[in-house]
Motif scaffolding. Structure first.
Motif, PDB file in Angstrom:
ATOM      1  N   GLY A 106       0.784  -1.227   0.000  1.00 27.13           N
ATOM      2  CA  GLY A 106       0.000   0.000   0.000  1.00 27.13           C
ATOM      3  C   GLY A 106       0.814   1.275   0.000  1.00 27.13           C
ATOM      4  N   GLY A 107       2.072   1.194   0.272  1.00 28.31           N
ATOM      5  CA  GLY A 107       2.952   2.362   0.260  1.00 28.31           C
ATOM      6  C   GLY A 107       4.357   1.912  -0.090  1.00 28.31           C
ATOM      7  N   TRP A 108       5.198   2.856  -0.409  1.00 29.54           N
ATOM      8  CA  TRP A 108       6.600   2.543  -0.660  1.00 29.54           C
ATOM      9  C   TRP A 108       7.221   2.008   0.625  1.00 29.54           C
ATOM     10  CZ3 TRP A 108       9.376   3.071  -5.241  1.00 29.54           C
ATOM     11  CH2 TRP A 108       8.667   3.616  -6.308  1.00 29.54           C
ATOM     12  N   SER A 109       8.276   1.224   0.497  1.00 33.41           N
ATOM     13  CA  SER A 109       8.933   0.693   1.694  1.00 33.41           C
ATOM     14  C   SER A 109      10.418   0.476   1.443  1.00 33.41           C
ATOM     15  CB  SER A 109       8.270  -0.610   2.142  1.00 33.41           C
ATOM     16  OG  SER A 109       8.281  -1.557   1.095  1.00 33.41           O
ATOM     17  N   VAL A 110      11.139   0.399   2.562  1.00 30.48           N
ATOM     18  CA  VAL A 110      12.577   0.165   2.547  1.00 30.48           C
ATOM     19  C   VAL A 110      12.838  -1.058   3.415  1.00 30.48           C
ATOM     20  CG1 VAL A 110      14.858   1.121   3.083  1.00 30.48           C
ATOM     21  CG2 VAL A 110      13.005   2.645   2.333  1.00 30.48           C
ATOM     22  N   VAL A 111      13.550  -2.027   2.866  1.00 26.63           N
ATOM     23  CA  VAL A 111      13.887  -3.257   3.572  1.00 26.63           C
ATOM     24  C   VAL A 111      15.402  -3.323   3.686  1.00 26.63           C
ATOM     25  CG1 VAL A 111      13.689  -5.776   3.570  1.00 26.63           C
ATOM     26  CG2 VAL A 111      11.826  -4.382   2.601  1.00 26.63           C
ATOM     27  N   LEU A 112      15.891  -3.274   4.937  1.00 27.03           N
ATOM     28  CA  LEU A 112      17.327  -3.276   5.198  1.00 27.03           C
ATOM     29  C   LEU A 112      17.736  -4.583   5.867  1.00 27.03           C
ATOM     30  CD1 LEU A 112      17.471   0.286   6.804  1.00 27.03           C
ATOM     31  CD2 LEU A 112      18.020  -0.309   4.422  1.00 27.03           C
ATOM     32  N   ASN A 152      30.337  -6.956   1.231  1.00 30.10           N
ATOM     33  CA  ASN A 152      31.061  -6.843   2.481  1.00 30.10           C
ATOM     34  C   ASN A 152      30.462  -5.706   3.294  1.00 30.10           C
ATOM     35  OD1 ASN A 152      33.203  -7.014   4.495  1.00 30.10           O
ATOM     36  ND2 ASN A 152      34.333  -8.154   2.930  1.00 30.10           N
ATOM     37  N   ALA A 153      31.237  -5.079   4.145  1.00 38.05           N
ATOM     38  CA  ALA A 153      30.710  -4.142   5.135  1.00 38.05           C
ATOM     39  C   ALA A 153      30.147  -2.845   4.559  1.00 38.05           C
ATOM     40  CB  ALA A 153      31.793  -3.802   6.156  1.00 38.05           C
ATOM     41  N   ILE A 154      30.706  -2.346   3.462  1.00 33.64           N
ATOM     42  CA  ILE A 154      30.262  -1.048   2.939  1.00 33.64           C
ATOM     43  C   ILE A 154      29.479  -1.232   1.644  1.00 33.64           C
ATOM     44  CG2 ILE A 154      32.123   0.200   4.065  1.00 33.64           C
ATOM     45  CD1 ILE A 154      33.503   0.332   1.298  1.00 33.64           C
ATOM     46  N   GLY A 155      28.827  -0.160   1.222  1.00 35.83           N
ATOM     47  CA  GLY A 155      28.011  -0.211   0.012  1.00 35.83           C
ATOM     48  C   GLY A 155      26.585  -0.547   0.382  1.00 35.83           C
ATOM     49  N   ARG A 156      25.835   0.468   0.815  1.00 36.79           N
ATOM     50  CA  ARG A 156      24.488   0.234   1.318  1.00 36.79           C
ATOM     51  C   ARG A 156      23.625   1.460   1.104  1.00 36.79           C
ATOM     52  NH1 ARG A 156      25.140  -1.789   6.771  1.00 36.79           N
ATOM     53  NH2 ARG A 156      27.129  -2.632   6.174  1.00 36.79           N
ATOM     54  N   LEU A 157      22.304   1.273   1.219  1.00 35.94           N
ATOM     55  CA  LEU A 157      21.375   2.395   1.109  1.00 35.94           C
ATOM     56  C   LEU A 157      21.631   3.390   2.222  1.00 35.94           C
ATOM     57  CD1 LEU A 157      17.973   0.542   0.465  1.00 35.94           C
ATOM     58  CD2 LEU A 157      19.359   1.776  -1.212  1.00 35.94           C
ATOM     59  N   ASN A 158      21.425   4.679   1.918  1.00 35.20           N
ATOM     60  CA  ASN A 158      21.417   5.690   2.970  1.00 35.20           C
ATOM     61  C   ASN A 158      20.081   6.414   2.900  1.00 35.20           C
ATOM     62  OD1 ASN A 158      21.639   8.348   1.557  1.00 35.20           O
ATOM     63  ND2 ASN A 158      23.555   7.462   0.829  1.00 35.20           N
ATOM     64  N   ALA A 159      19.696   7.027   3.998  1.00 31.51           N
ATOM     65  CA  ALA A 159      18.358   7.596   4.124  1.00 31.51           C
ATOM     66  C   ALA A 159      18.116   8.747   3.152  1.00 31.51           C
ATOM     67  CB  ALA A 159      18.122   8.044   5.561  1.00 31.51           C
ATOM     68  N   ALA A 160      19.043   9.673   3.034  1.00 29.47           N
ATOM     69  CA  ALA A 160      18.823  10.848   2.188  1.00 29.47           C
ATOM     70  C   ALA A 160      18.628  10.457   0.723  1.00 29.47           C
ATOM     71  CB  ALA A 160      19.983  11.832   2.330  1.00 29.47           C
ATOM     72  N   ASP A 161      19.486   9.602   0.193  1.00 32.79           N
ATOM     73  CA  ASP A 161      19.345   9.167  -1.198  1.00 32.79           C
ATOM     74  C   ASP A 161      18.045   8.399  -1.396  1.00 32.79           C
ATOM     75  OD1 ASP A 161      21.804  10.284  -1.782  1.00 32.79           O
ATOM     76  OD2 ASP A 161      22.860   8.359  -1.905  1.00 32.79           O
ATOM     77  N   THR A 162      17.699   7.569  -0.427  1.00 29.57           N
ATOM     78  CA  THR A 162      16.485   6.767  -0.536  1.00 29.57           C
ATOM     79  C   THR A 162      15.250   7.665  -0.529  1.00 29.57           C
ATOM     80  OG1 THR A 162      17.629   4.923   0.547  1.00 29.57           O
ATOM     81  CG2 THR A 162      15.225   4.825   0.459  1.00 29.57           C
ATOM     82  N   LEU A 163      15.225   8.635   0.368  1.00 28.69           N
ATOM     83  CA  LEU A 163      14.115   9.601   0.384  1.00 28.69           C
ATOM     84  C   LEU A 163      14.017  10.339  -0.955  1.00 28.69           C
ATOM     85  CD1 LEU A 163      14.423  11.183   3.932  1.00 28.69           C
ATOM     86  CD2 LEU A 163      12.333  10.195   2.963  1.00 28.69           C
TER      87      LEU A 163
END
Length: 172
Positions: A41-47, A151-162
């Protein structure tokens, strides 16, 4: 980084437009998270995060927590999942005052087989865990963004995702 080489046994990765697979996990504080149904029903982010022990994961989770009101204002749900025990997941949520749903106890190999994520090889002495993986899902549960880290780095961040979700909802 030695000792955490990714396992790449997965023959696939989820692509844009794919329907996110069904997945259930227990939540810190009680209840069960059922993906993608609970996000419909809405956009979502799955981490998917590596675990409480990972400083990069804790940073990512606190980043999304800091922006949670902005996500909520757009009717965007944010959830996080790991292989952590209930105690470790609860510690993560409490230590960082996380209000977003935190699911725990996933089986790394089973989840990786269904999602297509990289996992640790176990050579670092920790139980197998998945590497940071993030998805942005459309209101119908389809993948709009899939970000797989080995590995440890390379992930979504909040500002870009928004920003991406605002752009997608404005420009269809």
């Amino acid at each position: 980084m030695t000792g955490t080489a990714p396992q790449t046994d997965n023959a696939f990765r989820l692509n844009n437009g794919d329907t996110f697979p069904t997945l259930s996990a227990e939540l810190v504080g009680g209840g069960t998270l059922n993906l993608p149904a609970d996000l419909a029903g809405g956009w979502s982010v799955v981490l998917f995060y590596r675990g409480d022990w990972c400083p990069f994961c804790r940073s990512q989770l606190t980043d999304f927590q800091k922006h949670l009101e902005q996500f909520s204002a757009l009717n965007v749900k944010v959830v996080a999942l790991s292989v952590d025990s209930q105690a470790d997941a609860t510690q993560t949520a409490q230590r960082h005052d996380l209000k977003l749903p935190i699911a725990y106890g996933l089986d790394a190999q089973d989840t990786a087989a269904r999602i297509g994520m990289y996992t640790s090889d176990g050579s670092d002495g920790k139980p197998t865990y998945f590497q940071a993986t993030g998805f942005v899902l459309t209101p119908t549960g389809q993948v709009a963004v899939a970000l797989y880290s080995s590995n440890a780095i390379g992930r979504l961040n909040a500002a870009d995702t928004l920003g991406m979700i605002k752009y997608a909802t404005k420009n269809g």
